[in-house]
Design a protein around this motif. Structure first.
Motif, PDB file in Angstrom:
ATOM      1  N   ASP A  79       0.817  -1.214   0.000  1.00 30.04           N
ATOM      2  CA  ASP A  79       0.000   0.000   0.000  1.00 30.04           C
ATOM      3  C   ASP A  79       0.849   1.262   0.000  1.00 30.04           C
ATOM      4  N   ILE A  80       1.957   1.214  -0.710  1.00 28.74           N
ATOM      5  CA  ILE A  80       2.800   2.407  -0.859  1.00 28.74           C
ATOM      6  C   ILE A  80       2.316   3.212  -2.062  1.00 28.74           C
ATOM      7  N   PRO A  81       2.725   4.484  -2.180  1.00 27.56           N
ATOM      8  CA  PRO A  81       2.305   5.303  -3.323  1.00 27.56           C
ATOM      9  C   PRO A  81       2.684   4.656  -4.658  1.00 27.56           C
ATOM     10  N   SER A  82       1.856   4.876  -5.658  1.00 28.85           N
ATOM     11  CA  SER A  82       2.026   4.222  -6.962  1.00 28.85           C
ATOM     12  C   SER A  82       3.374   4.508  -7.598  1.00 28.85           C
ATOM     13  N   ILE A  83       3.926   5.692  -7.367  1.00 28.24           N
ATOM     14  CA  ILE A  83       5.209   6.038  -7.983  1.00 28.24           C
ATOM     15  C   ILE A  83       6.313   5.111  -7.479  1.00 28.24           C
ATOM     16  N   TYR A  84       6.260   4.744  -6.187  1.00 33.85           N
ATOM     17  CA  TYR A  84       7.262   3.842  -5.621  1.00 33.85           C
ATOM     18  C   TYR A  84       6.999   2.400  -6.040  1.00 33.85           C
ATOM     19  N   LYS A  85       5.731   2.043  -6.166  1.00 34.44           N
ATOM     20  CA  LYS A  85       5.422   0.709  -6.670  1.00 34.44           C
ATOM     21  C   LYS A  85       5.940   0.542  -8.098  1.00 34.44           C
ATOM     22  N   ALA A  86       5.776   1.582  -8.914  1.00 32.55           N
ATOM     23  CA  ALA A  86       6.280   1.530 -10.293  1.00 32.55           C
ATOM     24  C   ALA A  86       7.794   1.363 -10.300  1.00 32.55           C
ATOM     25  N   ALA A  87       8.492   2.125  -9.444  1.00 35.38           N
ATOM     26  CA  ALA A  87       9.955   2.054  -9.387  1.00 35.38           C
ATOM     27  C   ALA A  87      10.418   0.682  -8.919  1.00 35.38           C
ATOM     28  N   ALA A  88       9.752   0.137  -7.864  1.00 37.99           N
ATOM     29  CA  ALA A  88      10.146  -1.168  -7.334  1.00 37.99           C
ATOM     30  C   ALA A  88       9.880  -2.277  -8.349  1.00 37.99           C
ATOM     31  N   ASN A  89       8.725  -2.232  -9.009  1.00 38.54           N
ATOM     32  CA  ASN A  89       8.414  -3.257 -10.012  1.00 38.54           C
ATOM     33  C   ASN A  89       9.351  -3.167 -11.212  1.00 38.54           C
ATOM     34  N   PHE A  90       9.806  -1.967 -11.536  1.00 36.22           N
ATOM     35  CA  PHE A  90      10.784  -1.815 -12.617  1.00 36.22           C
ATOM     36  C   PHE A  90      12.087  -2.523 -12.246  1.00 36.22           C
ATOM     37  N   ILE A  91      12.515  -2.361 -10.986  1.00 36.60           N
ATOM     38  CA  ILE A  91      13.731  -3.042 -10.526  1.00 36.60           C
ATOM     39  C   ILE A  91      13.555  -4.559 -10.627  1.00 36.60           C
ATOM     40  N   LEU A  92      12.374  -5.043 -10.230  1.00 34.83           N
ATOM     41  CA  LEU A  92      12.118  -6.481 -10.288  1.00 34.83           C
ATOM     42  C   LEU A  92      12.022  -6.973 -11.735  1.00 34.83           C
ATOM     43  N   LEU A  93      11.542  -6.109 -12.621  1.00 41.09           N
ATOM     44  CA  LEU A  93      11.521  -6.453 -14.050  1.00 41.09           C
ATOM     45  C   LEU A  93      12.940  -6.668 -14.555  1.00 41.09           C
ATOM     46  N   LYS A  94      13.846  -5.776 -14.207  1.00 40.80           N
ATOM     47  CA  LYS A  94      15.249  -5.922 -14.629  1.00 40.80           C
ATOM     48  C   LYS A  94      15.858  -7.183 -14.030  1.00 40.80           C
TER      49      LYS A  94
END
Length: 675
Positions: free
Chosen positions: A276-291
């Motif tokens: 339940d963190i802000p969407s901007i941080y979820k996007a950043a974290a999921n991008f890291i996991l994508l890499k």
């Protein structure tokens, strides 16, 4: 410093940054001279000569015994300030341009605000090739309650009023380490200071988030994990949503960087647990996991994280308030949009491998979004991918054609460039859409014009929708970038149209191109330049004689015709004199031509040089033959001017047998056949 009441105090700490302090002082000079201001330098114990540089600029130098507390040092400068506003910066920074700050004060805008922020480019190397962007609330109105807080990563507290975003930005070299030892020393110092601060304020979430970040930056990943878990499980972190999101993102990044078994699963588990963190941080974290998933060669997992990242970006974009709220944070819109090309390159490859073409459409849409800060990189990737993966070409092209943004010129140019390798037929529809926007909105995109020239694209839509004036502006604004081959390609694209609505309009467009093809030819040999001048003259006069009333051409010196037309009329007479062997008269006429249209002075100089070269060259039988050919061409031109098509074609066909492939003969035949 001005004797008037001070508007601004500029303050900075002086350490040992002799490499940047001079640039900082020079960048501040326009501020110091432009508005009533003072410069206060706080010397924290420098010994490398920095203070001697500062003494030439500063109004006050405050001696400060370093005690490991950045806020205390900042406050020492603030306590001495006499300005209405206070601005702080560091000695490893300097402004690119302070005109935006000057305008903020000179225009009176500052009266409506209590603070102002400027952008910082944080470089990772002295070559300035790689950097991150952050914002600093670096200017604020002074009152008794305002002060700096925090022994490291200090911030201003108790400011009042709205914040203004300045257009200025500073270069920051604090992270451009000269060695790994210097990097470690920097982070070790910060960690030591932060641990000391946390002992004093153990429930300060902001301090803990900085400590977690320093652990990660110093590659102390296990300490980063422990500190993060402590905060998330024991402190009221959700009350500070920015710190909360930042910590979860940093822990996910640390798990990925650890490269240990199960790192990807651990990082994903963090997002599931603290989702339940802000969407901007979820996007950043999921991008890291994508890499991270790319390293496991799992296309299905890549698609899953690609989908999650895109969904988070869309969620962020849908919340306008969130965009403003996180504008000044390290993870912000610029951070995300600067990584879209990498995200979409991974996404395209994964979607094609798995056959997830529904996701592919979303990937392409976000890739071509105007917000993608690196669309050119994605275009280069797509060119290579389509070339090497022909089996996916049709589905990608169909998905691209279905995208929105048809009213966005930059997007259309990108999509046209992407299709270039596969032939003009695929490029033409995107060019036509983009060209309509260009001429209707006066948006003269040079990349689009170069694309049209390289591919010999049909210019029907330009003739239908544009004007000669707009065409002139487009060519002029793009001229430095257009090659001769591209100009010739544009000419071919005009010639290949079926446009019949207004033949004179088409000729006007052709005249513009002839003029600039000729100007480009001036960079070649004098002979080439002379030939192009004669061609430009013939093309231009054909247009002007159709456009203006014949009586105007009968007036003495053609006084009521435009200067370009009068110039070409004199050039026509000069060419006739030259072909008739009257070199002296030719030169006199050229002088008149230059006086009428000075813009073509260099062109006439080239023509004169060609005459001089001809005079200095020994005469041969070939020269005599060429002169005879020129006389025959002159006769053909007279027949053409008189509308005698068959007579002109008859002598030109005979001449073509004698000098096959001659450009002048071919052009005259083309003109005659149009009669």
């Amino acid at each position: 410093m001005s004797e008037n009441k001070l508007l601004l105090t500029i303050s900075f700490l002086v350490s040992n940054r002799i490499d940047t302090i001079g640039r900082l002082m020079e960048s501040l000079r326009p501020l110091a001279e432009g508005i009533p201001s003072e410069i206060i330098a706080v010397d924290t114990g420098s010994y490398d000569g920095s203070i001697e540089v500062v003494e030439k600029y500063a109004d006050k130098i405050v001696k400060f015994d370093w005690c490991g507390d950045f806020s205390a040092a900042r406050n020492a400068g603030l306590e001495c300030a006499e300005g209405e506003w206070f601005m702080y910066i560091d000695d490893d920074e300097y402004f690119e341009d302070v005109s935006g700050i000057l305008d903020f004060f000179k225009s009176g805008t500052y009266k409506k605000y209590g603070m102002a922020a400027y952008e910082i480019h944080n470089y990772l190397g002295a070559d300035m090739a790689e950097y991150s962007v952050s914002f600093r609330d670096g200017l604020f109105r002074i009152d008794n309650s305002v002060k700096f807080s925090g022994i490291v990563h200090e911030k201003v507290i108790n400011t009042k009023g709205e914040k203004f975003t300045l257009p200025s930005f500073a270069h920051h070299f604090g992270y451009a380490y000269k060695s790994d030892e210097e990097r470690k020393a920097h982070y070790t110092r910060n960690i030591t200071l932060l641990k000391k601060a946390v002992e004093i304020s153990p429930k300060d979430v902001r301090l803990m988030s900085h400590l977690i970040q320093e652990y990660r930056a110093n590659n102390e990943l296990e300490e980063c994990r422990k500190a993060g878990e402590y905060v998330l499980n024991n402190l009221p972190v959700k009350e500070n949503v920015n710190a909360y999101g930042w910590i979860v993102y940093t822990m996910a990044l640390s798990a990925y960087l650890s490269k240990k078994d199960g790192a990807l699963k651990e990082a994903g588990g963090l997002l599931d647990k603290y989702g339940d963190i802000p969407s901007i941080y979820k996007a950043a974290a999921n991008f890291i996991l994508l890499k991270a998933s790319c390293e496991n060669n799992s296309a299905e997992t890549e698609c899953a994280y690609c989908r999650k990242t895109i969904d988070c970006i869309k969620e962020f974009e849908a919340d306008e308030k969130a965009g403003l709220e996180y504008k000044y944070m390290e993870i912000n819109g610029s951070w995300v949009y600067g990584r879209l090309s990498v995200l979409c390159e991974i996404g395209v490859k994964a979607c094609c491998k798995t056959g997830d073409f529904l996701l592919l459409g979303d990937v392409l849409e976000i890739a071509y979004s105007p917000k993608n800060l690196n669309r050119e990189d994605f275009i280069d990737f797509m060119k290579s991918f389509l070339k090497n993966n022909a089996k996916y070409r049709n589905v990608i092209i169909s998905k691209t054609a279905a995208l929105r943004y048809d009213d966005d010129l930059e997007v259309l140019v990108c999509r046209a460039l992407e299709k270039e390798e596969f032939g003009p037929a695929l490029v033409q529809p995107f060019y036509d859409k983009a060209a309509v926007i260009s001429v209707k909105k006066n948006m003269y995109n040079s990349a689009l014009l170069k694309l049209a020239g390289r591919n010999r694209l049909n210019q029907e839509v330009i003739l239908q929708e544009g004007t000669r004036e707009g065409w002139d502006i487009w060519i002029v604004s793009s001229f430095k970038e257009l090659t001769e081959n591209e100009l010739l390609g544009l000419k071919e694209g005009l010639a290949g149209t079926q446009y019949t609505k207004n033949a004179l309009k088409k000729e006007g467009f052709e005249v513009t191109l002839e003029r600039y093809i000729f100007i480009r030819a001036m960079f070649g040999t004098d002979r080439e330049c002379a030939e192009m001048l004669e061609e430009y003259c013939a093309c231009g006069l054909h247009y002007f004689r159709n456009y203006y009333h014949p009586n105007l051409f009968a007036e003495e010196d053609w006084v009521n015709l435009p200067s370009e037309c009068r110039f070409l009329l004199w050039i026509e007479k000069a060419v006739e004199a030259r072909r008739g062997g009257d070199t002296k008269e030719c030169i006199n006429i050229l002088r008149k031509a230059v006086n009428i249209y000075p813009e073509m002075g260099k062109a006439v100089s080239c023509y004169l040089e060609d005459i001089q070269n001809e005079m200095n060259r020994p005469q041969t039988a070939a020269d005599e033959f060429n002169k005879l050919g020129e006389k025959v061409k002159a006769e053909a031109e007279k027949f053409i001017a008189a509308g005698q098509k068959q007579a002109a074609l008859s002598i030109l066909e005979q001449l073509e047998k004698l000098i096959p492939g001659d450009g002048g003969v071919l052009r005259l035949k083309e003109k005659a056949e149009k009669l």
